[in-house]
Design an enzyme around this catalytic site. Structure first.
Site, mmCIF file in Angstrom:
data_model
loop_
_atom_site.group_PDB
_atom_site.id
_atom_site.type_symbol
_atom_site.label_atom_id
_atom_site.label_comp_id
_atom_site.label_asym_id
_atom_site.label_seq_id
_atom_site.Cartn_x
_atom_site.Cartn_y
_atom_site.Cartn_z
ATOM 1 N N ASP A 33 -7.733 -5.033 -4.192
ATOM 2 C CA ASP A 33 -6.894 -5.391 -3.040
ATOM 3 C C ASP A 33 -7.018 -6.869 -2.673
ATOM 4 O O ASP A 33 -6.916 -7.236 -1.504
ATOM 5 C CB ASP A 33 -7.233 -4.507 -1.823
ATOM 6 C CG ASP A 33 -6.198 -4.621 -0.712
ATOM 7 O OD1 ASP A 33 -5.027 -4.918 -1.018
ATOM 8 O OD2 ASP A 33 -6.545 -4.417 0.467
ATOM 9 N N ASN A 73 -1.535 -7.988 -3.358
ATOM 10 C CA ASN A 73 -2.181 -7.162 -4.381
ATOM 11 C C ASN A 73 -1.175 -6.286 -5.128
ATOM 12 O O ASN A 73 -0.143 -5.928 -4.596
ATOM 13 C CB ASN A 73 -3.227 -6.265 -3.719
ATOM 14 C CG ASN A 73 -2.608 -5.342 -2.685
ATOM 15 O OD1 ASN A 73 -2.253 -5.780 -1.602
ATOM 16 N ND2 ASN A 73 -2.446 -4.080 -3.016
ATOM 17 N N GLU A 112 0.826 -1.219 0.000
ATOM 18 C CA GLU A 112 0.000 0.000 0.000
ATOM 19 C C GLU A 112 0.855 1.261 0.000
ATOM 20 O O GLU A 112 0.347 2.370 0.127
ATOM 21 C CB GLU A 112 -0.936 -0.014 1.214
ATOM 22 C CG GLU A 112 -2.253 -0.723 0.956
ATOM 23 C CD GLU A 112 -2.127 -2.227 0.768
ATOM 24 O OE1 GLU A 112 -2.193 -2.668 -0.398
ATOM 25 O OE2 GLU A 112 -1.938 -2.961 1.746
HETATM 26 O O1 LIG Z 1 -0.171 -5.440 1.239
HETATM 27 C C1 LIG Z 1 0.429 -5.548 2.309
HETATM 28 O O2 LIG Z 1 1.645 -5.383 2.432
HETATM 29 C C2 LIG Z 1 -0.375 -5.937 3.497
HETATM 30 C C3 LIG Z 1 0.215 -6.269 4.703
HETATM 31 C C4 LIG Z 1 -0.578 -6.654 5.806
HETATM 32 C C5 LIG Z 1 0.195 -7.035 7.031
HETATM 33 O O3 LIG Z 1 1.429 -7.150 6.920
HETATM 34 O O4 LIG Z 1 -0.349 -7.221 8.112
HETATM 35 C C6 LIG Z 1 -1.999 -6.678 5.636
HETATM 36 C C7 LIG Z 1 -2.508 -6.333 4.351
HETATM 37 N N1 LIG Z 1 -1.715 -5.965 3.322
HETATM 38 C C8 LIG Z 1 -3.921 -6.366 4.057
HETATM 39 O O5 LIG Z 1 -4.326 -6.068 2.922
HETATM 40 C C9 LIG Z 1 -4.843 -6.743 5.061
HETATM 41 O O6 LIG Z 1 -6.063 -6.787 4.826
HETATM 42 C C10 LIG Z 1 -4.334 -7.080 6.350
HETATM 43 C C11 LIG Z 1 -5.001 -7.469 7.509
HETATM 44 C C12 LIG Z 1 -4.032 -7.628 8.444
HETATM 45 C C13 LIG Z 1 -4.175 -7.996 9.858
HETATM 46 O O7 LIG Z 1 -3.156 -8.330 10.461
HETATM 47 O O8 LIG Z 1 -5.319 -7.966 10.394
HETATM 48 N N2 LIG Z 1 -2.815 -7.378 7.902
HETATM 49 C C14 LIG Z 1 -2.965 -7.042 6.619
#
Ligand SMILES: O=C(O)c1cc(C(=O)O)c2c(n1)C(=O)C(=O)c1cc(C(=O)O)[nH]c1-2
Length: 534
Positions: A278, A236, A170
């Site tokens: 995403d 994504n 992101e």
């Molecule tokens: O694209 C990324 O680098 C990334 C990292 C992470 C993460 O490292 O926890 C999440 C997400 N995306 C993501 O899209 C997401 O919905 C998400 C939920 C969580 C969580 O721990 O509840 N981490 C992440």
């Protein structure tokens, strides 16, 4: 510990040696002291405080009577029988780190190998600790937080290599997977999830878009030692606004089959080409041996964030089944010949900048929380999400270390009237549920299933719960004091079956949902251990 123990997974019942309870990530145990009859007598044995108020997603590991568990700011070793702390090793990271973390200040757990505990840090370091005393043995910087990289992933040790992923899609980053030497920390290889223009797949990106193409690798892969292949999911593409990056955008929203010694890609399968929504494809790639059309087949299963449940032949990446397991409106199905989604106008309109309502939402049909596959029932038990999302692109410019989305975040959710989530018992080949246990507030906790016919999971309101694996009937619950986003595990020590889970509220739903029913959930991270009252 040995590779053999890890392969045995479910049958090495005295230890929990890796993320996923065995290299196949099945999160299934052959133990049955805790079963449909006895689970009502499950009581806490002890509780260990993390002295932390963040989301606790760490999966505990157990080796020879010691539990190894992580939080974002500490690694801890605890006596499994008594809950007494053996050591605690603090993690420091720069105060500005949380600014480049998208979805929660968290860590998902450690890896054990050769007397060492390996973990990642939020500021993108990989470290090795002495399992005896928690002393740091080596530290390697994987990436720079100033460029938007962070780490939440639990490492995998496969074929004697420590393998780690990365977060940051992101923030205009370029994802990768790394291999490290467990003894010295020497960097052995890096495989980018976004190929450069001169590499295979490089032509699926236009101009310089590959440099900011995302493709994080934030969930631990599975490993088949016989095929000597690691299966790792890719996140994504960035930014969300897909008009900025025409093309299929390999290897985003894909699974990579890789050689653990070299990081070389053996095959790939892309679930969602040029994805606007995403739909990270990082979630656990569960391995099993299944009968498919009467033939014993080595499969890989994935309850993809895009709403389809996939079964692939893991020897070659061939698609065997892909069916929706939640409501899906961005595609009508998956073309079994090409493996590509048959997209609807929702996808087309979204790419053209029109506002759409998409199912599943950007949090997916299932987010990161790992499912369990029970080879005895043949079902995958997964916490799924039942709401849609509103999606509208906006122009975006890249600034290093800042959000790079190109999406209007002001009006995100289409909740609907029903429950927002279910624990589902899913038939992998059809995507259909044998049963569904609804939850008004969605669950973001991992799932454990056992030969006792019980399925364990937790609620964001703090209840740790047990369900009947055949009917979905709730058999037992216990209030842990904070929300559960942890990953339950089980093992047996001195004739007693224990079940452990972390409690500690936070994570992506708490950050983005605005769900007022959770406003007063008490924070406070801790580890709970349960056993049947003797
Ligand atoms: O694209 C990324 O680098 C990334 C990292 C992470 C993460 O490292 O926890 C999440 C997400 N995306 C993501 O899209 C997401 O919905 C998400 C939920 C969580 C969580 O721990 O509840 N981490 C992440």
């Amino acid at each position: 510990q040995t590779t053999e123990q890890l392969v045995k997974g479910a049958t090495d019942t005295s230890n929990v040696l890796n993320y996923g309870m065995g290299y196949n990530l099945q999160r299934f145990s052959t133990l049955n002291q805790v079963n449909k009859d006895t689970v009502k007598n499950l009581v806490p044995v002890w509780n260990y405080s993390f002295n932390d108020d963040r989301s606790e997603e760490s999966q505990p590991l157990v080796y020879q009577g010691v539990i190894y568990v992580t939080s974002h700011n500490a690694t801890m070793a605890v006596d499994a029988k008594t809950g007494k702390q053996i050591w605690k090793s603090k993690i420091e990271y720069p105060a500005e780190t949380p600014r480049i973390v998208c979805c929660g200040i968290i860590n998902r757990g450690a890896a054990l190998y050769d007397g060492k505990v390996f973990r990642t840090t939020l500021d993108a370091n990989v470290i090795a600790l002495d399992a005896k005393n928690g002393k740091e043995l080596w530290r390697q910087k994987a990436a720079d937080i100033k460029e938007g990289y962070s780490m939440t992933v639990a490492p995998l040790v496969a074929d004697g290599v420590v393998i780690t992923g990365i977060s940051g899609a992101e923030f205009g980053t370029r994802g990768f997977i790394d291999g490290w030497d467990p003894a010295t920390g020497k960097h052995l290889w890096r495989t980018h999830s976004i190929p450069s223009p001169d590499e295979p797949g490089g032509d699926t990106w236009k101009g310089d878009t590959w440099k900011l193409g995302g493709g994080s690798t934030w969930i631990t892969g599975s490993y088949d030692p016989e095929l000597n292949t690691v299966y790792w999911g890719i996140g994504n593409p960035g930014p969300f606004n897909s008009a900025v990056r025409p093309g299929d955008n390999l290897y985003t929203c894909s699974v990579l089959a890789m050689d653990p010694k070299t990081g070389k890609i053996k095959w790939h399968y892309q679930f969602s080409p040029n994805n606007p929504f995403d739909y990270d494809s990082v979630a656990e790639m569960v391995l099993a041996d299944m009968n498919v059309e009467g033939k014993p087949t080595k499969v890989l299963m994935d309850a993809n964030r895009n709403g389809f449940f996939y079964v692939l032949d893991r020897t070659n990446g061939k698609l065997l089944a892909a069916n929706p397991y939640v409501k899906v409106n961005w595609a009508t199905g998956i073309d079994m010949k090409t493996g590509r989604p048959i997209e609807t106008d929702v996808s087309k309109d979204a790419r053209e900048g029109k506002k759409v309502t998409v199912y599943p939402s950007i949090l997916g049909g299932k987010n990161w929380e790992p499912m369990s596959f029970n080879p005895q029932t043949g079902l995958a038990y997964a916490n799924t999400l039942a709401f849609g999302g509103r999606y509208k692109t906006e122009p975006v410019t890249f600034k290093q270390g800042e959000w790079y989305l190109g999406m209007d975040l002001t009006d995100l959710w289409e909740w609907g009237d029903g429950p927002r989530g279910h624990l589902k018992a899913i038939d992998p080949m059809t995507g259909k549920s044998k049963w569904e246990a609804p939850s008004d507030i969605p669950r973001f906790s991992g799932v454990l299933s056992t030969a006792g016919g019980v399925v364990f999971s937790g609620a964001l309101t703090g209840e740790f719960e047990a369900f009947d694996a055949d009917t979905g009937k709730k058999l037992w619950q216990f209030q842990t004091g904070s929300g559960i986003e942890g990953q339950p595990v089980t093992w047996q020590q001195d004739g007693v079956q224990y079940i452990a889970v972390t409690s500690g509220y936070g994570g992506v739903y708490s950050l983005f949902s605005g769900d007022e029913r959770l406003a007063n959930v008490p924070p406070g991270g801790s580890l709970w251990v349960f056993a049947v009252k003797q």
